[in-house]
Design an enzyme around this catalytic site. Structure first.
Site, PDB file in Angstrom:
ATOM      1  N   GLU A 145      46.080  53.517  41.734  1.00  0.00           N
ATOM      2  CA  GLU A 145      46.238  52.066  41.822  1.00  0.00           C
ATOM      3  C   GLU A 145      46.752  51.555  40.484  1.00  0.00           C
ATOM      4  O   GLU A 145      47.547  50.628  40.435  1.00  0.00           O
ATOM      5  CB  GLU A 145      44.887  51.408  42.135  1.00  0.00           C
ATOM      6  CG  GLU A 145      44.997  49.952  42.596  1.00  0.00           C
ATOM      7  CD  GLU A 145      45.039  48.939  41.473  1.00  0.00           C
ATOM      8  OE1 GLU A 145      45.474  47.811  41.709  1.00  0.00           O
ATOM      9  OE2 GLU A 145      44.633  49.278  40.344  1.00  0.00           O
ATOM     10  N   GLU A 146      46.345  52.214  39.400  1.00  0.00           N
ATOM     11  CA  GLU A 146      46.660  51.713  38.059  1.00  0.00           C
ATOM     12  C   GLU A 146      48.057  52.129  37.584  1.00  0.00           C
ATOM     13  O   GLU A 146      48.552  51.553  36.623  1.00  0.00           O
ATOM     14  CB  GLU A 146      45.611  52.188  37.044  1.00  0.00           C
ATOM     15  CG  GLU A 146      44.185  51.708  37.323  1.00  0.00           C
ATOM     16  CD  GLU A 146      43.982  50.215  37.040  1.00  0.00           C
ATOM     17  OE1 GLU A 146      44.965  49.528  36.766  1.00  0.00           O
ATOM     18  OE2 GLU A 146      42.823  49.763  37.120  1.00  0.00           O
ATOM     19  N   ASP A 183      40.899  55.930  40.126  1.00  0.00           N
ATOM     20  CA  ASP A 183      41.610  56.137  38.857  1.00  0.00           C
ATOM     21  C   ASP A 183      41.286  55.001  37.887  1.00  0.00           C
ATOM     22  O   ASP A 183      40.807  53.939  38.287  1.00  0.00           O
ATOM     23  CB  ASP A 183      43.129  56.235  39.082  1.00  0.00           C
ATOM     24  CG  ASP A 183      43.693  54.978  39.731  1.00  0.00           C
ATOM     25  OD1 ASP A 183      42.996  54.364  40.562  1.00  0.00           O
ATOM     26  OD2 ASP A 183      44.829  54.592  39.404  1.00  0.00           O
ATOM     27  N   GLU A 210      37.987  45.076  43.692  1.00  0.00           N
ATOM     28  CA  GLU A 210      38.558  44.763  42.366  1.00  0.00           C
ATOM     29  C   GLU A 210      37.699  43.717  41.658  1.00  0.00           C
ATOM     30  O   GLU A 210      37.125  42.836  42.313  1.00  0.00           O
ATOM     31  CB  GLU A 210      39.980  44.214  42.518  1.00  0.00           C
ATOM     32  CG  GLU A 210      41.014  45.240  42.946  1.00  0.00           C
ATOM     33  CD  GLU A 210      41.314  46.295  41.890  1.00  0.00           C
ATOM     34  OE1 GLU A 210      40.851  46.161  40.740  1.00  0.00           O
ATOM     35  OE2 GLU A 210      42.004  47.264  42.238  1.00  0.00           O
ATOM     36  N   ASP A 255      36.147  48.204  36.335  1.00  0.00           N
ATOM     37  CA  ASP A 255      37.409  48.357  37.104  1.00  0.00           C
ATOM     38  C   ASP A 255      37.664  49.829  37.374  1.00  0.00           C
ATOM     39  O   ASP A 255      38.371  50.470  36.627  1.00  0.00           O
ATOM     40  CB  ASP A 255      38.572  47.726  36.347  1.00  0.00           C
ATOM     41  CG  ASP A 255      39.857  47.726  37.153  1.00  0.00           C
ATOM     42  OD1 ASP A 255      39.805  48.025  38.353  1.00  0.00           O
ATOM     43  OD2 ASP A 255      40.915  47.430  36.578  1.00  0.00           O
ATOM     44  N   HIS A 269      39.733  52.073  44.151  1.00  0.00           N
ATOM     45  CA  HIS A 269      40.475  53.145  43.488  1.00  0.00           C
ATOM     46  C   HIS A 269      39.578  53.904  42.511  1.00  0.00           C
ATOM     47  O   HIS A 269      38.750  53.305  41.812  1.00  0.00           O
ATOM     48  CB  HIS A 269      41.731  52.606  42.781  1.00  0.00           C
ATOM     49  CG  HIS A 269      41.488  51.588  41.716  1.00  0.00           C
ATOM     50  ND1 HIS A 269      41.249  51.917  40.402  1.00  0.00           N
ATOM     51  CD2 HIS A 269      41.448  50.241  41.763  1.00  0.00           C
ATOM     52  CE1 HIS A 269      41.095  50.813  39.698  1.00  0.00           C
ATOM     53  NE2 HIS A 269      41.201  49.767  40.497  1.00  0.00           N
ATOM     54  N   HIS A 301      40.190  47.042  31.327  1.00  0.00           N
ATOM     55  CA  HIS A 301      41.343  47.595  30.604  1.00  0.00           C
ATOM     56  C   HIS A 301      41.191  47.450  29.084  1.00  0.00           C
ATOM     57  O   HIS A 301      42.158  47.615  28.348  1.00  0.00           O
ATOM     58  CB  HIS A 301      42.667  46.955  31.061  1.00  0.00           C
ATOM     59  CG  HIS A 301      43.005  47.251  32.487  1.00  0.00           C
ATOM     60  ND1 HIS A 301      44.300  47.238  32.969  1.00  0.00           N
ATOM     61  CD2 HIS A 301      42.249  47.585  33.550  1.00  0.00           C
ATOM     62  CE1 HIS A 301      44.294  47.537  34.264  1.00  0.00           C
ATOM     63  NE2 HIS A 301      43.059  47.742  34.642  1.00  0.00           N
TER      64      HIS A 301
HETATM   65 ZN   LIG Z   1      41.275  47.906  39.541  1.00  0.00          ZN
END
Ligand SMILES: [Zn+2]
Length: 377
Positions: free
Chosen positions: A135-136, A69, A164, A101, A67, A350
């Site tokens: 995805e997030e 994003d 991931e 990520d 992903h 994150h």
């Molecule tokens: Zn991810």
């Protein structure tokens, strides 16, 4: 030093592609893959951008999933160098939102493909990439929709590597071979409100619910098995419509989420929750949504290939895991039964000052290229 991985990762991190926006990340990927002969399709659905690129035809189909994003940067002051200002510290650590990520892993994949195609121009089989910009967040217009379209076009996949961040302490120390399912319940209970000094006129939904919630928290859904930890539940919210400190509410809502293994079916969970709440005589409304079904790669062909590449390049035995939240792998499970998640170290994902070791970006690229070599040459 293979600095092209770092350069590409920095180019991607610079773009503030907060989910579900892509803002041009996929255009960069498009240019790189087009240059080495990939056929490319864009699937733009509402705000979400998806890209599917493939090269080759006959033989086995190896797909890389990811992903473009990222989660928001949050408070810019809490970042040493800025969320979307990629910074290379002493040529050793790359900082920025998405470093691990998973823009870093995307850069490793693309460089791996460039090196692989240059060295093996006419390899056997098909190599493909599938990236989404959602995805997030909700994920509703992302991989789930593209998988549906690919399925209609009979584009089956033999092996899928999800980028991931699966690693914990050392790159490749953990790979994921499945994920748990996720179901969320929203329950509303009605009561009778009134002055707290006159309990005989009240039906306080908070009092009704406390022993039932206790039962729910302590319920043993299953004991887990060799592949999955036991199914677990977390209450995520409780709120009532109480008007003030001396008025009992007449409505109480609460929400909980259950992460379940492949031992228990969501149908059974729904039945059990209904049993706990409906066997009691009160006005109760139960709603639920299954966000993900569990999946598990039971074949060892891809797992063995990935494990042996990790052993070869990083001299460690990898651990097979199904832990963590859901991933887009759950949708790919409709196209292939061989999914492995192999990505960067997840310690800072994150978080503020998300970062990745440059050596890990390069090592991951070698691992991906080695997997391509083992499956497509
Ligand atoms: Zn991810």
């Amino acid at each position: 030093m293979n600095s092209s991985v770092v350069n590409l990762a920095m180019q991607l991190i610079k773009i503030p592609s907060v989910s579900p926006l892509d803002l041009g990340c996929q255009k960069i990927i498009y240019k790189r893959l087009k240059n080495i002969g990939f056929k490319i399709y864009f699937f733009n659905i509402n705000n979400t951008k998806n890209i599917f690129a493939y090269r080759g035809s006959e033989g086995k189909h190896l797909n890389f999933l990811g992903h473009t994003d990222v989660v928001p940067g949050g408070d810019e002051k809490k970042w040493k160098y800025g969320a979307f200002n990629p910074f290379l510290f002493k040529n050793k650590i790359l900082f920025g939102r998405g470093a691990s990520d998973m823009k870093g892993a995307i850069a490793s994949m693309i460089i791996a493909a460039e090196n692989f195609v240059t060295k093996n121009n006419s390899y056997k089989g098909k190599l493909s990439f599938l990236f989404t910009s959602d995805e997030e967040s909700s994920g509703i217009d992302g991989i789930v929709k593209v998988v549906d379209l690919l399925k209609k076009k009979k584009q089956y996949i033999d092996y899928c590597i999800v980028g991931e961040p699966s690693s914990e302490k050392i790159l490749g120390d953990v790979i994921k071979i499945g994920r748990r399912g996720s179901i969320t319940f929203n329950i509303k209970i009605k009561g009778i409100s009134g002055h707290v000094a006159y309990p005989k006129y009240l039906k306080n939904p908070i009092h009704i619910i406390i022993p039932l919630l206790n039962k729910l928290i302590n319920y043993q859904w299953d004991n887990g098995n060799k592949d999955f930890i036991p199914t677990s539940l977390q209450i995520t919210n409780i709120f009532s419509n109480s008007l003030s400190g001396n008025v009992s509410p007449d409505e109480l809502s609460f929400q909980f989420n259950i992460r379940f293994s492949n031992i228990i079916q969501p149908k059974k969970i729904v039945l059990l929750v209904n049993k706990i709440f409906n066997n009691n005589l009160f006005d109760c409304e139960i709603n639920w949504k299954v966000f993900a079904l569990p999946f598990l790669n039971k074949k060892f062909e891809l797992i063995n290939v990935v494990s042996s590449s990790i052993k070869k390049f990083n001299s460690i035995d990898t651990k097979l895991s199904t832990s963590g939240g859901t991933s887009d792998g759950r949708f790919l499970n409709l196209l292939t039964d061989q999914i492995v998640e192999l990505g960067l170290i997840n310690k800072t994902i994150h978080k503020y000052n998300e970062c990745v070791k440059v050596s890990d970006l390069e090592l991951l690229s070698f691992l991906y290229e080695d997997i391509m070599n083992k499956l497509l040459v």
